[in-house]
Motif scaffolding. Structure first.
Motif, PDB file in Angstrom:
ATOM      1  N   GLU A  52       0.834  -1.209   0.000  1.00 26.09           N
ATOM      2  CA  GLU A  52       0.000   0.000   0.000  1.00 26.09           C
ATOM      3  C   GLU A  52       0.871   1.262   0.000  1.00 26.09           C
TER       4      GLU A  52
ATOM      5  N   LEU B 195       2.487   1.663  -3.381  1.00 24.16           N
ATOM      6  CA  LEU B 195       1.496   2.161  -4.340  1.00 24.16           C
ATOM      7  C   LEU B 195       1.310   3.667  -4.183  1.00 24.16           C
TER       8      LEU B 195
ATOM      9  N   TYR C  66       4.260   5.458  -5.610  1.00 28.52           N
ATOM     10  CA  TYR C  66       4.254   5.349  -7.064  1.00 28.52           C
ATOM     11  C   TYR C  66       3.238   6.313  -7.674  1.00 28.52           C
TER      12      TYR C  66
ATOM     13  N   TYR D 234      -5.205   0.499 -10.580  1.00 27.60           N
ATOM     14  CA  TYR D 234      -4.067   0.105  -9.746  1.00 27.60           C
ATOM     15  C   TYR D 234      -4.496  -0.040  -8.287  1.00 27.60           C
ATOM     16  N   THR D 235      -5.236   0.931  -7.793  1.00 32.56           N
ATOM     17  CA  THR D 235      -5.667   0.922  -6.396  1.00 32.56           C
ATOM     18  C   THR D 235      -6.575  -0.279  -6.119  1.00 32.56           C
TER      19      THR D 235
ATOM     20  N   ILE E 127      -4.539  -3.611  -6.114  1.00 31.73           N
ATOM     21  CA  ILE E 127      -3.734  -3.800  -4.905  1.00 31.73           C
ATOM     22  C   ILE E 127      -4.629  -4.107  -3.708  1.00 31.73           C
TER      23      ILE E 127
END
Length: 83
Positions: free
Chosen positions: A53, A56, A59, A73-74, A77
């Motif tokens: 987390e 992410l 990033y 993406y969120t 993950i």
């Protein structure tokens, strides 16, 4: 002749020269090696491993991404790669 301590750090074997025989006695080298190994061990335990987390978030903050990409993406993950 030198005194050397060998240890594994991050999966790699490290060789550290403590000093030459003569100026440094065997007892002094042993104490120095024990202290060095303890320092290396304590350094390993204080290193924190970032969570997926956190990676992410870093990033996403470092890139200019489209809203749909951020959302995908969120979701990937958080839903597919949970604890």
């Amino acid at each position: 002749m030198s005194y050397i301590v060998k240890c594994r750090v991050g999966g790699k074997v490290k060789r550290i020269t403590l000093g030459r025989h003569g100026p440094l006695t065997a007892d002094e080298a042993r104490k120095k090696a024990q202290k060095m190994l303890m320092d290396i061990q304590s350094a390993k335990t204080t290193v924190s491993i970032p969570t997926l987390e956190q990676i992410l978030e870093e990033y996403l903050a470092s890139r200019k991404l489209r809203p749909n990409t951020i959302k995908n993406y969120t979701m990937s993950i958080r839903h597919c790669l949970k604890d």
